[in-house]
Design an enzyme around this catalytic site. Structure first.
Site, mmCIF file in Angstrom:
data_model
loop_
_atom_site.group_PDB
_atom_site.id
_atom_site.type_symbol
_atom_site.label_atom_id
_atom_site.label_comp_id
_atom_site.label_asym_id
_atom_site.label_seq_id
_atom_site.Cartn_x
_atom_site.Cartn_y
_atom_site.Cartn_z
ATOM 1 N N SER A 121 0.880 -1.328 0.111
ATOM 2 C CA SER A 121 -0.119 0.049 -0.011
ATOM 3 C C SER A 121 0.827 1.284 0.051
ATOM 4 C CB SER A 121 -0.649 0.320 1.230
ATOM 5 O OG SER A 121 -1.574 -1.048 1.284
ATOM 6 N N HIS A 142 -2.094 -3.325 -6.437
ATOM 7 C CA HIS A 142 -2.663 -2.690 -5.237
ATOM 8 C C HIS A 142 -4.052 -3.091 -5.056
ATOM 9 C CE1 HIS A 142 -3.625 0.459 -1.934
ATOM 10 N NE2 HIS A 142 -3.138 -0.673 -1.341
ATOM 11 N N GLU A 154 -5.337 -0.919 -8.418
ATOM 12 C CA GLU A 154 -4.121 -0.124 -9.094
ATOM 13 C C GLU A 154 -2.871 -0.944 -9.681
ATOM 14 O OE1 GLU A 154 -4.578 3.918 -6.276
ATOM 15 O OE2 GLU A 154 -3.524 2.098 -5.400
ATOM 16 N N ASN A 192 -4.595 5.904 -1.991
ATOM 17 C CA ASN A 192 -4.121 6.431 -0.730
ATOM 18 C C ASN A 192 -3.491 7.934 -0.651
ATOM 19 O OD1 ASN A 192 -5.055 4.535 0.741
ATOM 20 N ND2 ASN A 192 -3.144 3.321 0.313
HETATM 21 N N1 NAD Z 1 -5.322 -5.092 5.013
HETATM 22 C C1 NAD Z 1 -5.417 -4.017 4.161
HETATM 23 O O1 NAD Z 1 -6.316 -3.428 4.284
HETATM 24 C C2 NAD Z 1 -4.429 -3.908 2.869
HETATM 25 C C3 NAD Z 1 -4.889 -3.313 1.781
HETATM 26 C C4 NAD Z 1 -4.164 -3.194 0.776
HETATM 27 C C5 NAD Z 1 -2.730 -3.372 0.646
HETATM 28 N N2 NAD Z 1 -2.353 -4.210 1.883
HETATM 29 C C6 NAD Z 1 -1.238 -4.607 1.736
HETATM 30 O O2 NAD Z 1 -1.034 -6.242 1.571
HETATM 31 C C7 NAD Z 1 0.217 -6.799 2.251
HETATM 32 C C8 NAD Z 1 -0.683 -7.786 3.498
HETATM 33 O O3 NAD Z 1 -1.551 -7.060 4.100
HETATM 34 P P1 NAD Z 1 -2.504 -7.944 4.919
HETATM 35 O O4 NAD Z 1 -3.449 -6.986 5.642
HETATM 36 O O5 NAD Z 1 -3.104 -9.171 4.410
HETATM 37 O O6 NAD Z 1 -1.183 -8.576 6.263
HETATM 38 P P2 NAD Z 1 -1.697 -9.874 7.084
HETATM 39 O O7 NAD Z 1 -0.931 -9.378 8.324
HETATM 40 O O8 NAD Z 1 -3.216 -10.297 7.241
HETATM 41 O O9 NAD Z 1 -1.019 -11.131 6.388
HETATM 42 C C9 NAD Z 1 0.289 -11.031 6.077
HETATM 43 C C10 NAD Z 1 0.706 -12.580 5.995
HETATM 44 O O10 NAD Z 1 2.334 -12.659 5.336
HETATM 45 C C11 NAD Z 1 2.803 -13.608 6.142
HETATM 46 N N3 NAD Z 1 4.035 -13.269 6.169
HETATM 47 C C12 NAD Z 1 4.915 -12.286 6.567
HETATM 48 N N4 NAD Z 1 6.394 -12.118 6.294
HETATM 49 C C13 NAD Z 1 6.279 -13.107 5.420
HETATM 50 C C14 NAD Z 1 7.554 -13.718 4.786
HETATM 51 N N5 NAD Z 1 8.554 -13.068 4.634
HETATM 52 N N6 NAD Z 1 7.198 -14.635 3.755
HETATM 53 C C15 NAD Z 1 6.001 -15.234 3.548
HETATM 54 N N7 NAD Z 1 5.009 -15.093 4.429
HETATM 55 C C16 NAD Z 1 5.045 -13.884 5.294
HETATM 56 C C17 NAD Z 1 2.217 -13.453 7.517
HETATM 57 O O11 NAD Z 1 2.419 -14.604 8.356
HETATM 58 C C18 NAD Z 1 0.798 -13.196 7.222
HETATM 59 O O12 NAD Z 1 0.198 -14.509 7.389
HETATM 60 C C19 NAD Z 1 0.763 -5.397 2.895
HETATM 61 O O13 NAD Z 1 1.909 -5.105 2.184
HETATM 62 C C20 NAD Z 1 -0.310 -4.329 3.102
HETATM 63 O O14 NAD Z 1 0.309 -3.295 3.135
HETATM 64 C C21 NAD Z 1 -3.099 -4.193 2.744
#
Ligand code: NAD
Length: 509
Positions: A121, A142, A154, A192
């Site tokens: 993000s 994204h 995106e 964002n």
């Molecule tokens: N949650 C949101 O609203 C949202 C929206 C858009 C983008 N994002 C982006 O998406 C990504 C994930 O967000 P999320 O909310 O799903 O997070 P989350 O914490 O729910 O899930 C992340 C997962 O990644 C795993 N993980 C962490 N490090 C790792 C590694 N080195 N190798 C393999 N697995 C690994 C963790 O175990 C976890 O299960 C981030 O970059 C976040 O910025 C999130």
């Protein structure tokens, strides 16, 4: 299905990874899911089975489609299982060092033509790609949470991303029924970045002591009327829902990434509330209290009684006739003098200015300002906004409150503010949308689509500015700039030029 990708790997089985797997399994793609925390993959697959089961129960998909979607999903025991993939979508923890390591590891496993996409993000796609041997294959992809319901994505192009990679991701998004918007790799991408108007400017309103939280939320939900629609949620309601632990760091990150551009300056109120653990609904307390997931909204203050024999003098201004018609329709007598009589309430209608500036040359103790940017006529609006100068007498304020509620409309009462609340928040949304267009981050049409679908605004920022009128937006911003001296309110070049030439804000050159 003629997809540009045959086998998709998803890294990270959290909220976003699960949603991405659901999206592509549902439209017939083979998807492989990996997470460093092994139980997370099993939990995600169980969750997806449950989700498809529920969709089938509700009749949204057939039981056969549910079974087929599950059949497309395979767990990966290690990153090696991505060897046959032609696209990897990364959705792991939001840390540049961890993402860069992941991309380096992936390049050693996948073939030379495999596209590597990050769902980040806030991190730079360019900085992630710089770690790779083949940066041309790296793009941002994204999605928004929840992925299957937020139907926009995106597609982010870094300076070295190959155009063919962007084209393929665009095509894949369409197959899944999502609307792709292509944007350059800039802090906050489109959504964002464009979102820096609504919450941050409302925090600034709070910071200036203009009004309490529910007053601001109600005005933005009920006073704003753009093509018959307002904002679905007030900014503080939205921040409580998202969680300030998420939204405040985004505000800080975008501000710093733009080298302290004043338009995006976050608020000390946000920082303080994060420090206090008052994140919003998830902690039971934010800008509102929350009990059992329900927001506890303080009751609307009572409407004062309308004093008998109220006489109102409406100061000259663009909307004078319409305001006089309203005042008389609401039951007050009009003072027709060229200057206000000694006992008349003095009504001013500033655009971008505050009540104190509009009261120059008048008796400020009797001055009240009415916001005329959005429909304000008799029985033609849900809510009106009024504000006072620091000198306005309480009795005058109460008389104006009573008068403007006389047709059943609600009234938001503000302390002095250049641009009330709605003018300043909406003008900032338009100003930032125009800056994004000026920087050629994306096409004007894509900026508007991304904001409508990604933020749920009634219109994109450029169409919003067109609906209000680019010249009017310039007038509001210039007024706010003049009163406050804050560079954050300066009208930008995209906006000024189109206002000067009478062009649409969606006009691209
Ligand atoms: N949650 C949101 O609203 C949202 C929206 C858009 C983008 N994002 C982006 O998406 C990504 C994930 O967000 P999320 O909310 O799903 O997070 P989350 O914490 O729910 O899930 C992340 C997962 O990644 C795993 N993980 C962490 N490090 C790792 C590694 N080195 N190798 C393999 N697995 C690994 C963790 O175990 C976890 O299960 C981030 O970059 C976040 O910025 C999130």
């Amino acid at each position: 299905m003629n997809s540009p990708f045959s086998r998709i790997g998803v890294v990270g089985a959290g909220a976003m990874g699960r949603g991405i797997v659901q999206l592509y399994a549902q439209c017939g793609h083979a998807v492989v899911l990996y997470d460093a925390h092994e139980p997370a993959v099993d939990a995600a697959i169980a969750h997806l089975r449950d989700t498809f089961g529920k969709l089938a129960e509700k009749g949204r998909i057939t039981p056969e489609q549910a079974a087929a979607a599950m059949g497309h999903i395979a767990p990966a025991a290690s990153l090696q299982d991505f060897a046959g993939c032609d696209l990897i979508i990364e959705a792991i923890v939001e840390r540049l060092d961890v993402k860069r390591e992941m991309f380096i590891a992936l390049e050693e496993i996948v073939g030379p033509d495999c596209v590597l996409a990050s769902n980040t993000s806030s991190l730079s796609i360019t900085a992630i790609a710089a770690a790779c041997e083949h940066p041309g294959r790296v793009a941002g992809y994204h999605f928004f949470n929840p992925v299957p319901l937020m139907k926009v994505v995106e597609v982010v192009q870094g300076p070295r991303t190959a155009s063919a990679v962007v084209d393929r991701l665009v095509e894949l998004s369409r197959i899944a029924g999502h609307t792709p918007v292509v944007c350059q790799d800039t802090p906050g991408f489109i959504v964002n970045h464009a979102g820096r108007g609504f919450g941050p400017e409302s925090l600034r309103v709070l910071h200036e002591g203009v009004a309490e939280v529910p007053v601001v939320d109600r005005l933005l939900r009920e006073q704003v009327d753009i093509g018959g629609q307002g904002f679905k949620l007030g900014p503080f309601e939205l921040m409580d829902l998202t969680g300030l632990d998420i939204s405040h760091p985004v505000m800080e990150s975008i501000y710093h990434q733009y080298y302290e551009e004043p338009r995006y300056k976050p608020s000390v109120i946000g920082a303080q509330r994060v420090a206090a653990g008052m994140y919003g609904r998830k902690t039971g307390e934010g800008f509102y209290r929350h009990a059992g997931g329900a927001q506890q909204t303080p009751a609307e203050p009572p409407t004062p009684a309308l004093p008998a024999g109220l006489r109102v003098w409406v100061a000259p201004g663009g909307m004078r006739d319409a305001v006089r018609e309203l005042v008389s329709g609401l039951g007050a007598a009009l003072d027709d003098g060229t200057a206000p009589a000694a006992d008349s309430l003095i009504l001013v209608t500033p655009m971008g200015l505050d009540a104190s500036t509009a009261a120059q040359g008048l008796d400020a103790t009797r001055v009240v300002a009415l916001d005329t940017l959005f429909p304000f006529g008799l029985r033609a609006c849900k809510r009106r906004a009024i504000m006072t100068t620091p000198a306005t007498l309480a009795a005058v304020r109460e008389a104006a409150h009573a008068l403007f509620a006389a047709d059943g409309a609600k009234v938001g009462v503000l302390r002095d503010s250049a641009g009330f609340v709605a003018q300043r928040v909406v003008a900032m949304i338009v100003a930032i949308g125009c800056d994004i267009a000026q920087q050629r981050v994306a096409s004007p049409a894509d900026i508007d689509v991304a904001v409508r679908l990604g933020l749920g605004y009634p219109m994109g920022p450029l169409a919003m500015g067109d609906a209000i009128g680019p010249r009017r937006i310039v007038e509001i911003l210039a007024g706010m700039h003049r009163v406050t001296g804050e560079p954050r309110y300066r009208p930008g070049l995209w906006l000024q030029r189109r206002a000067q030439l009478g062009l649409s804000l969606l006009h691209e050159d």
